[in-house]
Enzyme design. Structure first.
Site, PDB file in Angstrom:
ATOM      1  N   TYR A 150       0.852  -1.197   0.000  1.00  0.00           N
ATOM      2  CA  TYR A 150       0.000   0.000   0.000  1.00  0.00           C
ATOM      3  C   TYR A 150       0.881   1.237   0.000  1.00  0.00           C
ATOM      4  O   TYR A 150       1.766   1.372   0.841  1.00  0.00           O
ATOM      5  CB  TYR A 150      -0.932   0.007   1.225  1.00  0.00           C
ATOM      6  CG  TYR A 150      -1.874   1.187   1.228  1.00  0.00           C
ATOM      7  CD1 TYR A 150      -2.801   1.364   0.202  1.00  0.00           C
ATOM      8  CD2 TYR A 150      -1.825   2.155   2.239  1.00  0.00           C
ATOM      9  CE1 TYR A 150      -3.657   2.457   0.187  1.00  0.00           C
ATOM     10  CE2 TYR A 150      -2.692   3.245   2.239  1.00  0.00           C
ATOM     11  CZ  TYR A 150      -3.600   3.390   1.207  1.00  0.00           C
ATOM     12  OH  TYR A 150      -4.453   4.469   1.187  1.00  0.00           O
ATOM     13  N   ASP A 252       9.258   2.270   1.115  1.00  0.00           N
ATOM     14  CA  ASP A 252       8.141   3.025   1.682  1.00  0.00           C
ATOM     15  C   ASP A 252       8.058   2.651   3.157  1.00  0.00           C
ATOM     16  O   ASP A 252       7.556   1.585   3.521  1.00  0.00           O
ATOM     17  CB  ASP A 252       6.846   2.678   0.936  1.00  0.00           C
ATOM     18  CG  ASP A 252       5.670   3.492   1.453  1.00  0.00           C
ATOM     19  OD1 ASP A 252       5.835   4.187   2.476  1.00  0.00           O
ATOM     20  OD2 ASP A 252       4.592   3.430   0.826  1.00  0.00           O
ATOM     21  N   LYS A 279       3.211   9.099   9.050  1.00  0.00           N
ATOM     22  CA  LYS A 279       2.713   8.606  10.339  1.00  0.00           C
ATOM     23  C   LYS A 279       3.468   9.205  11.546  1.00  0.00           C
ATOM     24  O   LYS A 279       3.218  10.325  11.902  1.00  0.00           O
ATOM     25  CB  LYS A 279       2.780   7.083  10.395  1.00  0.00           C
ATOM     26  CG  LYS A 279       2.134   6.382   9.194  1.00  0.00           C
ATOM     27  CD  LYS A 279       0.649   6.237   9.279  1.00  0.00           C
ATOM     28  CE  LYS A 279       0.125   5.327   8.179  1.00  0.00           C
ATOM     29  NZ  LYS A 279      -1.298   5.436   7.967  1.00  0.00           N
TER      30      LYS A 279
HETATM   31  C1  LIG Z   1       3.228   2.181   3.525  1.00  0.00           C
HETATM   32  C2  LIG Z   1       2.289   3.330   3.293  1.00  0.00           C
HETATM   33  N1  LIG Z   1       2.564   4.201   2.330  1.00  0.00           N
HETATM   34  C3  LIG Z   1       1.767   5.263   2.090  1.00  0.00           C
HETATM   35  C4  LIG Z   1       0.625   5.460   2.817  1.00  0.00           C
HETATM   36  C5  LIG Z   1      -0.252   6.636   2.542  1.00  0.00           C
HETATM   37  O1  LIG Z   1      -0.152   7.526   3.588  1.00  0.00           O
HETATM   38  P1  LIG Z   1      -1.307   8.622   3.838  1.00  0.00           P
HETATM   39  O2  LIG Z   1      -2.492   7.876   4.357  1.00  0.00           O
HETATM   40  O3  LIG Z   1      -0.698   9.547   4.839  1.00  0.00           O
HETATM   41  O4  LIG Z   1      -1.558   9.257   2.522  1.00  0.00           O
HETATM   42  C6  LIG Z   1       0.295   4.570   3.843  1.00  0.00           C
HETATM   43  C7  LIG Z   1      -0.921   4.757   4.652  1.00  0.00           C
HETATM   44  O5  LIG Z   1      -1.307   3.948   5.448  1.00  0.00           O
HETATM   45  C8  LIG Z   1       1.139   3.462   4.067  1.00  0.00           C
HETATM   46  O6  LIG Z   1       0.845   2.551   5.002  1.00  0.00           O
END
Ligand SMILES: Cc1ncc(COP(=O)(O)O)c(C=O)c1O
Length: 445
Positions: A150, A252, A279
């Site tokens: 994700y 990520d 986060k």
């Molecule tokens: C690994 C990862 N990347 C990107 C995102 C996207 O972040 P945001 O919800 O702050 O847009 C998330 C959100 O949970 C995530 O878990």
């Protein structure tokens, strides 16, 4: 036989009323698909430490902490004070501010891959810019990503996050599937999907697509997709093959940054070219970041012509920077060790609880995160995750709400520092009581 949804409805009348009102002003009565669940989401009014109180005044242990962001719990005194002090001094200026310098330095010092960093407001933006940087740096169009990973909600990210059974193609040769209505056809063309934790198959695809690939993006520990840790071999192989082929490797770490002071990359000893963060770095406010190798990041330098312009009214906003700095300063190496130790212990206890009820469950744990999968097969990639019984997951989630524990609807959990042994025992006991109630229902269906 207890129906967890019926109990939830009986005990949350104000959440139900709020949702009925909300449905008239927002589609589905929600502004965040990830916190929506059937029959209606719980409305939280207040949080303190590891506890939250809903609109009906019901207290619960918060076992997800805004999807892992609230590592220090709610209303941490140092963060509250930092926000209060900064709010009184102003919350946004059309100018740089000293706090952004301090947080940028702190992150570059802690995270092995970060020579330089830029702030943005969400993980979505962070991965969008990291991918754009990779395309600009390499002059290549495509991005490879993991099936079931994700990376947020922009067009390049909304591919093969959760393909329906039978739609994703062969396990070792996954096909790109749009996650959302409105995903442009070019996104399907430009995104290459790799099988997580299958080093040989992933390498084969990367080599085949190599000359068109700008980047491979991967969560070293898949978070929202089920807390699935990469094997060291898998990450090592991605590092080798991308380096050989001139493809940028992006970690990520929006979620996995909570496992160690330098993130999962420090834990695995594998350094990517670029990293995305979010986060926990904002102390609970909307702050995210992307960064990495100096020669790549210099493409953002406005003194260079041309460059990648990264505007953003709230980039590095002083409120978020103040909260983020206050939070990150609390996160010393000992804090991570303690949290991770507690995380491992809770996973062991949960596995014992499920075993005692003879319910086959995989307790996937990584650092202070965990996810429960109703299957007897180890969950190591998207396909094994997707094969688990989602109806049981929903029952457990609702039942845990009824027993005073808030997890993510997909039975993901994250510990926070205010949780003591009693709080954790309460969570384990709630799972025990829930499963005891649910087994007859599952046996009858
Ligand atoms: C690994 C990862 N990347 C990107 C995102 C996207 O972040 P945001 O919800 O702050 O847009 C998330 C959100 O949970 C995530 O878990």
């Amino acid at each position: 036989m207890i129906d967890p949804e019926a109990v939830y409805r009986q005990t949350t009348p104000r959440s139900r009323a709020l949702h009925e009102r909300a449905a008239k002003a927002m589609p589905g009565g929600t502004t965040r698909t990830t916190t929506y669940f059937d029959p209606y989401p719980v409305y939280i009014e207040r949080g303190e430490g590891c506890r939250v109180w809903d609109a009906d005044g019901v207290e619960r242990i918060d076992m997800i902490g805004n999807y892992t962001a609230m590592i220090l719990g709610h209303s941490h005194p140092k963060i509250v004070e930092a926000i209060r002090a900064q709010a009184a001094r102003g919350t946004g200026f059309a100018a740089a501010n000293p706090l952004e310098v301090e947080l940028a330095e702190l992150l570059c010092k802690r995270v092995p891959s970060l020579d330089a960093v830029r702030f943005c407001n969400s993980g979505t933006e962070a991965t969008m810019f990291a991918m754009r940087l990779a395309r600009a740096f390499t002059g290549r169009p495509k991005i490879a990503r993991m099936e079931g990973g994700y990376h947020g909600t922009h067009d390049y990210a909304e591919v093969s996050t959760h393909p329906a059974a039978g739609e994703g193609g062969p396990a070792e040769e996954p096909e790109a599937v749009a996650d959302s209505l409105g995903t442009p056809a070019w996104a399907i063309e430009e995104v290459v999907v790799l099988p997580f934790n299958h080093p040989d198959a992933a390498e084969r695809i990367i080599r085949r697509e190599g000359s068109a690939l700008a980047a491979v993006i991967v969560e070293p520990i898949i978070g929202a997709g089920g807390v699935i840790a990469a094997t060291p071999e898998f990450l090592g192989r991605l590092r080798e093959v991308t380096r050989e082929l001139g493809i940028l490797l992006i970690f990520d770490e929006v979620i996995s940054f909570r496992v160690a002071p330098g993130g999962a990359q420090q834990m695995y000893g594998v350094t990517p070219d670029l990293t995305t963060l979010g986060k926990i770095i904002g102390g609970g406010l909307p702050v995210a970041a992307f960064g990495g190798r100096a020669d790549v990041m210099q493409l953002l330098d406005p003194r260079n012509k041309p460059n990648i312009p990264q505007g953003g009214t709230y980039n590095g906003n002083p409120l978020g920077m103040a909260a983020g700095l206050a939070g990150m300063k609390e996160l010393t190496p000992d804090v991570y060790d303690d949290l991770n130790r507690k995380g491992a212990r809770v996973c062991e206890q949960l596995a014992e609880v499920f075993a005692s009820h003879h319910v086959p469950v995989q307790v996937n744990g990584a650092g202070s995160m965990l996810a429960l999968h109703f299957t007897d097969t180890p969950v190591v990639d998207y396909r094994t995750m997707a094969a688990a019984d989602k109806k049981k997951t929903r029952d457990l989630f609702l039942s845990l709400l009824n027993h005073g524990v808030l997890m993510a609807p997909r039975a993901m959990g994250a510990l926070s520092t205010p949780m003591d042994e009693d709080d954790l025992q309460r969570c384990v006991d709630a799972v025990d009581a829930s499963v005891a109630e649910l087994v007859p229902r599952w046996e009858a269906s």
